[in-house]
Design a protein around this motif. Structure first.
Motif, PDB file in Angstrom:
ATOM      1  N   HIS A   1      16.739   4.436  29.286  1.00  0.00           N
ATOM      2  CA  HIS A   1      17.363   5.411  28.793  1.00  0.00           C
ATOM      3  C   HIS A   1      16.467   6.261  28.078  1.00  0.00           C
ATOM      4  N   PRO A   2      15.302   7.002  28.640  1.00  0.00           N
ATOM      5  CA  PRO A   2      14.404   7.935  28.097  1.00  0.00           C
ATOM      6  C   PRO A   2      14.874   9.123  27.398  1.00  0.00           C
ATOM      7  N   GLU A   3      15.986   9.597  28.191  1.00  0.00           N
ATOM      8  CA  GLU A   3      16.600  10.773  27.619  1.00  0.00           C
ATOM      9  C   GLU A   3      17.468  10.647  26.312  1.00  0.00           C
ATOM     10  N   GLN A   4      17.415   9.372  25.994  1.00  0.00           N
ATOM     11  CA  GLN A   4      18.474   9.165  24.607  1.00  0.00           C
ATOM     12  C   GLN A   4      17.155   9.179  23.542  1.00  0.00           C
ATOM     13  N   VAL A   5      16.223   8.811  23.765  1.00  0.00           N
ATOM     14  CA  VAL A   5      15.097   8.796  23.087  1.00  0.00           C
ATOM     15  C   VAL A   5      14.456  10.253  22.579  1.00  0.00           C
ATOM     16  N   LEU A   6      14.480  11.069  23.676  1.00  0.00           N
ATOM     17  CA  LEU A   6      14.212  12.519  23.364  1.00  0.00           C
ATOM     18  C   LEU A   6      15.431  13.167  22.702  1.00  0.00           C
ATOM     19  N   ASP A   7      16.508  12.768  23.032  1.00  0.00           N
ATOM     20  CA  ASP A   7      17.686  13.339  22.316  1.00  0.00           C
ATOM     21  C   ASP A   7      17.654  13.244  20.716  1.00  0.00           C
ATOM     22  N   ALA A   8      17.076  11.712  20.385  1.00  0.00           N
ATOM     23  CA  ALA A   8      17.021  11.183  19.187  1.00  0.00           C
ATOM     24  C   ALA A   8      16.018  11.985  18.292  1.00  0.00           C
ATOM     25  N   VAL A   9      14.930  12.189  19.078  1.00  0.00           N
ATOM     26  CA  VAL A   9      13.650  12.890  18.422  1.00  0.00           C
ATOM     27  C   VAL A   9      14.109  14.475  18.059  1.00  0.00           C
ATOM     28  N   ARG A  10      14.907  15.125  19.068  1.00  0.00           N
ATOM     29  CA  ARG A  10      15.232  16.605  18.667  1.00  0.00           C
ATOM     30  C   ARG A  10      16.372  16.414  17.619  1.00  0.00           C
ATOM     31  N   GLN A  11      17.283  15.461  17.781  1.00  0.00           N
ATOM     32  CA  GLN A  11      18.160  15.490  16.671  1.00  0.00           C
ATOM     33  C   GLN A  11      17.597  15.519  15.045  1.00  0.00           C
ATOM     34  N   VAL A  12      16.495  14.490  15.059  1.00  0.00           N
ATOM     35  CA  VAL A  12      15.689  14.253  13.789  1.00  0.00           C
ATOM     36  C   VAL A  12      15.219  15.595  13.412  1.00  0.00           C
ATOM     37  N   ARG A  13      14.401  16.345  14.372  1.00  0.00           N
ATOM     38  CA  ARG A  13      13.833  17.594  14.186  1.00  0.00           C
ATOM     39  C   ARG A  13      14.871  18.788  13.529  1.00  0.00           C
ATOM     40  N   GLY A  14      16.101  18.401  14.396  1.00  0.00           N
ATOM     41  CA  GLY A  14      17.082  19.526  14.145  1.00  0.00           C
ATOM     42  C   GLY A  14      17.373  19.425  12.651  1.00  0.00           C
ATOM     43  N   GLU A  15      17.548  18.106  12.041  1.00  0.00           N
ATOM     44  CA  GLU A  15      18.038  17.813  10.693  1.00  0.00           C
ATOM     45  C   GLU A  15      16.972  18.307   9.614  1.00  0.00           C
ATOM     46  N   LEU A  16      15.766  18.047   9.995  1.00  0.00           N
ATOM     47  CA  LEU A  16      14.611  18.582   9.227  1.00  0.00           C
ATOM     48  C   LEU A  16      14.850  20.102   9.080  1.00  0.00           C
TER      49      LEU A  16
ATOM     50  N   ILE B   1       8.052   7.569  16.694  1.00  0.00           N
ATOM     51  CA  ILE B   1       8.809   6.817  17.290  1.00  0.00           C
ATOM     52  C   ILE B   1       8.157   5.258  17.201  1.00  0.00           C
ATOM     53  N   GLY B   2       9.186   4.303  17.114  1.00  0.00           N
ATOM     54  CA  GLY B   2       8.443   2.901  16.850  1.00  0.00           C
ATOM     55  C   GLY B   2       9.475   2.152  17.717  1.00  0.00           C
ATOM     56  N   HIS B   3       8.834   1.250  18.665  1.00  0.00           N
ATOM     57  CA  HIS B   3       9.696   0.363  19.674  1.00  0.00           C
ATOM     58  C   HIS B   3       9.382  -1.139  19.072  1.00  0.00           C
ATOM     59  N   SER B   4      10.285  -1.652  18.712  1.00  0.00           N
ATOM     60  CA  SER B   4      10.176  -3.205  18.605  1.00  0.00           C
ATOM     61  C   SER B   4       9.454  -3.419  17.088  1.00  0.00           C
ATOM     62  N   TRP B   5       8.283  -4.099  17.436  1.00  0.00           N
ATOM     63  CA  TRP B   5       7.329  -4.355  16.038  1.00  0.00           C
ATOM     64  C   TRP B   5       6.815  -2.951  15.644  1.00  0.00           C
ATOM     65  N   GLY B   6       6.614  -2.012  16.721  1.00  0.00           N
ATOM     66  CA  GLY B   6       6.235  -0.661  16.454  1.00  0.00           C
ATOM     67  C   GLY B   6       7.436  -0.062  15.236  1.00  0.00           C
ATOM     68  N   GLY B   7       8.489  -0.519  15.559  1.00  0.00           N
ATOM     69  CA  GLY B   7       9.465   0.110  14.428  1.00  0.00           C
ATOM     70  C   GLY B   7       9.310  -0.295  13.075  1.00  0.00           C
ATOM     71  N   ALA B   8       8.932  -1.499  12.994  1.00  0.00           N
ATOM     72  CA  ALA B   8       8.432  -2.135  11.478  1.00  0.00           C
ATOM     73  C   ALA B   8       7.497  -1.536  10.956  1.00  0.00           C
ATOM     74  N   ILE B   9       6.549  -1.018  11.875  1.00  0.00           N
ATOM     75  CA  ILE B   9       5.197  -0.245  11.417  1.00  0.00           C
ATOM     76  C   ILE B   9       5.552   1.087  11.086  1.00  0.00           C
ATOM     77  N   ALA B  10       6.427   1.664  12.037  1.00  0.00           N
ATOM     78  CA  ALA B  10       7.067   3.179  11.704  1.00  0.00           C
ATOM     79  C   ALA B  10       7.745   3.100  10.147  1.00  0.00           C
ATOM     80  N   MET B  11       8.466   2.076   9.902  1.00  0.00           N
ATOM     81  CA  MET B  11       9.175   1.983   8.735  1.00  0.00           C
ATOM     82  C   MET B  11       7.897   1.699   7.488  1.00  0.00           C
ATOM     83  N   ARG B  12       7.081   1.114   7.461  1.00  0.00           N
ATOM     84  CA  ARG B  12       6.132   1.025   6.814  1.00  0.00           C
ATOM     85  C   ARG B  12       5.358   2.216   6.470  1.00  0.00           C
ATOM     86  N   LEU B  13       5.156   3.254   7.231  1.00  0.00           N
ATOM     87  CA  LEU B  13       4.574   4.280   7.263  1.00  0.00           C
ATOM     88  C   LEU B  13       5.290   5.228   6.357  1.00  0.00           C
TER      89      LEU B  13
END
Length: 343
Positions: free
Chosen positions: A317-332, A148-160
């Motif tokens: 909207h923390p539930e939206q973040v958790l739902d997104a994590v679960r969706q990503v894991r479901g796709e995996l 999970i990357g927020h704001s500038w943390g999103g750029a770091i997540a993409m680089r990872l």
């Protein structure tokens, strides 16, 4: 009339008015005294900040660099790594998300140079940061993590994901900063490294006056949604006002466009399942450029717009973040199932 004694002090120096010299000397002395008092006050302010927000997690030393992190939930479950944004620290997303993530296995990291984490000396960029974080995950015995990357943390997540794809299960990007030429960084980021003025900003002005500026920045980050109660204290946001942390963040932000220009052309090659969350009302970033356009270029990205959300949408909207994590894991899991069936 008797002659003036040879040892008598002259009332005037040749070519210089004595009153002007005296005025200059008094001004210099007063300025030095004010600067010294301000420096002492600033150092005391930093000590109060550190006492109010001590490190609450553990430390891992990676290649001589100490990184501060917190670990929560059930370690037998798949890991989620949370990367906070600029000017922040791990307590900011922890405050927003720890409740809904419950027993999920989460690693909350102070990004290098922020919070209580050190940053290596020398050149620094998202590429360097991603490499250090990849080694951090390895040191913790985590082969892979959903990031999970927020704001500038999103750029770091993409680089990872770009440089160390084997360490990433999937991506959840929250109001991410992803595209270059987003406008010039605030003048004080570059000014923090100017001769004379730079140390004055970093070591005196910021510790003494930064809290009020942080409060104003929080209003902008949450707009149009409200700032949570006691947000500045609960998020330990004033850790930024320590001189070394301020300079690390300022260096990142002063070069933000260059950093993003170096990596944004590689996003379409990322193959990880990705969910991007953003609000069209975000007043910090132009979400269409940073989220919407990037989502369309990626292979497996889904764009989710959250009505009425601002930049710090993970708080409301923390539930939206958790739902997104679960969706990503479901796709995996689905991709693994299909691959296993094909074999």
């Amino acid at each position: 009339m008797p002659a003036r004694p040879a040892t008598a002090w002259p009332t005037r120096w040749p070519g210089v008015r004595s009153d002007a010299m005296l005025t200059a000397a008094l001004f210099a002395g007063a300025s030095l005294a004010v600067l010294l008092a301000a420096g002492i006050g600033a150092r005391q302010a930093v000590r109060r900040i550190e006492a109010a927000h001590p490190p609450r997690g553990e430390f891992a030393t990676i290649d001589g660099t100490r990184l501060h992190y917190r670990r929560s939930g059930d370690p037998s479950k798949p890991a989620t790594l949370v990367l906070h944004g600029a000017a922040s620290n791990l307590e900011e997303p922890h405050m927003a998300l720890s409740g809904v993530f419950g027993q999920e296995h989460v690693i909350w990291l102070d990004r290098p140079g922020l919070g209580w984490s050190q940053r290596p000396r020398g050149d620094w960029s998202p590429r360097h940061e991603a490499a250090l974080i990849a080694r951090f995950l390895e040191a913790l015995g985590l082969e892979r993590a959903t990031v999970i990357g927020h704001s500038w943390g999103g750029a770091i997540a993409m680089r990872l994901a770009i440089d160390h794809p084997g360490r990433v299960d999937g991506l959840v990007l929250v109001a991410p900063a992803l595209s270059a030429w987003i406008g010039k960084a605030a003048w004080f980021n570059a000014a923090s490294f100017w001769p004379v003025l730079g140390p004055l900003i970093s070591y005196i002005l910021v510790p003494l006056t930064g809290r009020s500026q942080a409060a104003a920045g929080a209003v902008a980050a949450f707009h149009p949604e409200p700032v949570p109660d006691a947000y500045i204290d609960r998020s330990a946001l004033t850790l930024l006002l320590r001189p070394d942390i301020w300079q690390a963040n300022s260096r990142d932000m002063a070069n933000v466009n260059t950093h993003l220009e170096c990596q944004e052309h590689r996003y379409e090659h990322i193959g990880h399942a990705t969910v991007i969350l953003a609000g069209k009302a975000d007043t910090v970033l132009w979400s269409h450029r940073h989220a919407g356009q990037v989502a369309r270029r990626m292979k497996r990205a889904e764009m989710r717009w959250i009505s009425g959300a601002g930049h710090n949408l993970h708080h409301h909207h923390p539930e939206q973040v958790l739902d997104a994590v679960r969706q990503v894991r479901g796709e995996l899991r689905e991709s693994v199932r299909i691959a296993g069936g094909a074999a």
